[in-house]
Design a protein around this motif. Sequence first.
Motif, mmCIF file in Angstrom:
data_model
loop_
_atom_site.group_PDB
_atom_site.id
_atom_site.type_symbol
_atom_site.label_atom_id
_atom_site.label_comp_id
_atom_site.label_asym_id
_atom_site.label_seq_id
_atom_site.Cartn_x
_atom_site.Cartn_y
_atom_site.Cartn_z
ATOM 1 N N ARG A 80 133.997 -7.279 0.350
ATOM 2 C CA ARG A 80 133.873 -6.177 1.409
ATOM 3 C C ARG A 80 132.913 -6.757 2.723
ATOM 4 O O ARG A 80 131.872 -7.457 2.360
ATOM 5 N N ILE A 81 133.389 -6.288 3.730
ATOM 6 C CA ILE A 81 132.311 -6.384 4.911
ATOM 7 C C ILE A 81 131.258 -5.821 4.780
ATOM 8 O O ILE A 81 129.878 -6.159 4.972
ATOM 9 N N ILE A 82 131.119 -4.456 4.319
ATOM 10 C CA ILE A 82 130.138 -3.581 4.157
ATOM 11 C C ILE A 82 130.212 -3.138 2.755
ATOM 12 O O ILE A 82 130.988 -2.764 2.305
ATOM 13 N N ASP A 83 129.206 -3.665 1.898
ATOM 14 C CA ASP A 83 129.057 -3.531 0.766
ATOM 15 C C ASP A 83 128.321 -1.947 0.265
ATOM 16 O O ASP A 83 126.940 -1.933 -0.018
ATOM 17 N N TYR A 84 129.075 -0.893 0.385
ATOM 18 C CA TYR A 84 128.610 0.427 0.119
ATOM 19 C C TYR A 84 129.769 1.154 -0.332
ATOM 20 O O TYR A 84 130.917 1.253 0.460
ATOM 21 N N PRO A 85 129.646 1.972 -1.151
ATOM 22 C CA PRO A 85 128.462 1.817 -2.352
ATOM 23 C C PRO A 85 128.324 0.640 -2.960
ATOM 24 O O PRO A 85 129.112 -0.317 -3.070
ATOM 25 N N ARG A 86 127.241 0.095 -3.440
ATOM 26 C CA ARG A 86 126.821 -1.172 -4.001
ATOM 27 C C ARG A 86 127.378 -1.466 -5.184
ATOM 28 O O ARG A 86 126.872 -0.505 -6.238
ATOM 29 N N TYR A 87 128.289 -2.160 -5.737
ATOM 30 C CA TYR A 87 128.895 -2.374 -6.631
ATOM 31 C C TYR A 87 127.929 -3.071 -8.046
ATOM 32 O O TYR A 87 128.281 -2.593 -9.321
ATOM 33 N N ASP A 88 127.087 -3.786 -7.434
ATOM 34 C CA ASP A 88 126.267 -4.204 -8.711
ATOM 35 C C ASP A 88 125.166 -3.635 -8.914
ATOM 36 O O ASP A 88 124.177 -4.131 -9.450
#
Length: 871
Positions: free
Chosen positions: A94-102
């Motif tokens: 993803r270009i924008i990691d939001y919500p953050r999967y990790d």
Amino acid sequence: MSEHRRKPPQPQGGGRAAARRGQSGSSSGRRAAPRGATGSPSDAYGSGTRGAGGEAPAYGSRAEARRAAQRGGSRRAAGPGRGRGRAAPPTKKRIIDYPRYDKDGWRRWLPSWKLVSGLCLAFFGSLVAVAGIGYAMVSVPSEENAAALSENNVYYWKDGTQMVATGSGQNRQNISFDRIPEAMRWAVISAENKSFYSDSGIDPMGIARALGNMARGGDTQGGSTITQQFVKNTYLSQEQTLSRKFKEMFISIKVGTKLSKDEILQGYLNTSYYGRGAYGIQAAAQTYYGKDAVDLTPSECAFLAALLKGPTYYDPAGNESIDSSASPQANRARSEERWAWILEQMHDDKHLSTAEYQQAVKRYPMPQGRKATKGMTGQISYLVDTAKRYVLKNSDISEAQFDQGGYQIYTTFEKSKVEALAKAVKKVEKENIDPKRERDQHVQFGAATVRPEDGAIVALYGGAGFENGHFNNNADTQGVPVGSTWKPFVLAAAMQHGTYKTNGVGVSPASKYNGNDHLKILNNDGSYLLKKDNTPFFQENESDHPWGYISLRKAMEQSVNTPFVQLGMDVGMKNVADVAQKSGILKTSFADLNASFALGTSTPSAIRMADAYATFAASGKQADPYSVTGVKYRGSELPGFEKPRVKQAMPENVANNVTDVLENVIENGTAQHAKELGRRAAGKTGTTDENKSAWFVGYTQQLSTAVAMFREDPKSHKLLSMNGTAGKDSIHGGDIPTQVWTEFMKAALKGQSDPGFPKAEKIGEVADGVGAPSPTPTETETEEPTPSDTPTASETVTTPPPPTETETCGPFDFRCRDEEEEDGGNGNGGADNGGTDGGVTTSPDPTETEDPGDTRGGDNGGGGLFGGSGN
């Protein structure tokens, strides 16, 4: 030993050591699979190899089991993204990691510093781009362009034909910087923008304040630099919008980089509005001082700089047609204060030497009076004045914006009737007034005609004309008491509300009140109304004719004061005020609600009096007076100019009964000159204290017209007595004002039918001696009436006789007492038609006020208190 403390059975074949060896080795000679390779729960949590029974142990050790229990039991299944609340990794980057999967739980929703910083950079980058585009697209304003765009305003008669074109188009002339006096430049800088030569041209805090006010729906005006004000001046459209504010900011920034400070100051002074239709310093210099700008003195420069604060309130000539608070006196005081302050600032800023400053403040540089502009002559000037004021009151258009032109104003004025009214005034004035006689000097007239059930102002007479130096609109002014023309409101209140003795039942016009002169007035509790010195208040009539108890109809016919003062007290002056206000009189024109209030101490305008009497003509229907039916700005219709709503101000039969009584005033009473009209009409005369004003207000079903006559000191604007005017001992409403009314109405109604008026049905209860109960004062004198209409006095207390066929005391004649005691009050007045109308008296109220002649303005009626009145 308890069972849970018992050691677990040892594995066969060598004890613990063997077990450890078995765990570290492999089963059946094979190498152990890597941890987690099978995907089973025991693999995932490192349980080791299977035991002899083929089952995987739940945990690898006691310590691990305890930790698992503390974490809430067995762990979740193995796999990537394991852990509480954690999601599987995205299949695509993803270009924008939001919500953050990790991240777990709330940490998933907390943006990373990379995301925050990236968004901020993008936002500010966008702003820079927008600002750059806006900066590139706007052009630098020019005062020449603004002058070229200025237009005239065009006014139209009711029939759509053009009345006059007037505005600022011809009253602007740009001059070069070297032709602007240095004192004028520094006066503006010291007063408005001390940092002009060092600032960037914009005031960020002022813009933020304006935007904040705009968001709250309030005033968007804020502190602006001279650069910003110059930019504003170049826009003929002054709408307060967000886009205009941003455009103004971009232009101001560009102006600050493209133009020199001297060029900006020159543009500002050449485009600013100084009042009286003057745009630019050169036009202002000519308008106020009749000279070129280059010849202005420092003192005159400070005066013109003060006008930039708002010419409506700082022009000493006054502008009461726009705001009643902008009187000549108030404006002069404001102007002098700011003029002196500007000179002081110039001195403090080292722009005036001490010697120059002392010379400048020696004398206030009073400008010359107003002059009529092109086309603004005769009654046209007052028609335009009235329509302009109506437009400003009913829209968000500022005076400066309006005077920049471009508006088309459609009015209610009928040319033929305006000309007929002016002709009537001039004819009667020529026949009666000789300017060579001292008492005939400074005589003025004001008049207005309103259409009943509509409120449209058909015609008005405002004075001698702007071209003759008369700038006050006498048709729409305040400060001239209306006298006995107020009595119909007292009667209407009595018929509608009754008195405190009738429990809300209306009083019939046939009810009788004591009409004798020099009468003590009673409060509702039966006590005498007292003056400030605690002596009884006496109400006077015009003459000492002993009327005895007369009907209210007769009292109105002959305009006898005493019955209406006592009737007003019995009804309640608040009820009288309420009826008058609902009829169309502005509350701001009311005098104090004391006993004299019933006799017309209030000061509504001729427009408002005509409108209020139109309520009687329309059987109680009332519409506020209006003079404009529509406004267009460069072809586009503007909102807010719909006809006023028609309301039922009073019961229909109350209004019809008032009309019936007022018809009798013309037929048999003080207004018999109006019979020359030759058709059914109703009206009332009025004369005030010391003969300072005289009125006649009358109507048919088609038109309601009010005519006022008064004398005014041209300097103090205070009213002067008309005793001796026109060669008469005193001027009454039944004389010259009624003549003007009759002349006009003949012409205005020529060729129209005579519909008369609706029949008045019987109203209220007839009661003799309506009023307060018999008081028990310390005085022993009472009045003993005889069976005639000229009662005599007695110095002893007597029991009132029963009523007779004549207008004498009845069985409820509680106030039939001797009123020939020594005078405890003041006041005499004038009368119509041989002297039966009451004069004015000193108010019994502790809050006596002075002559309101200096409070005249343009609020459609509003002003101070005058002593009582006659007819």
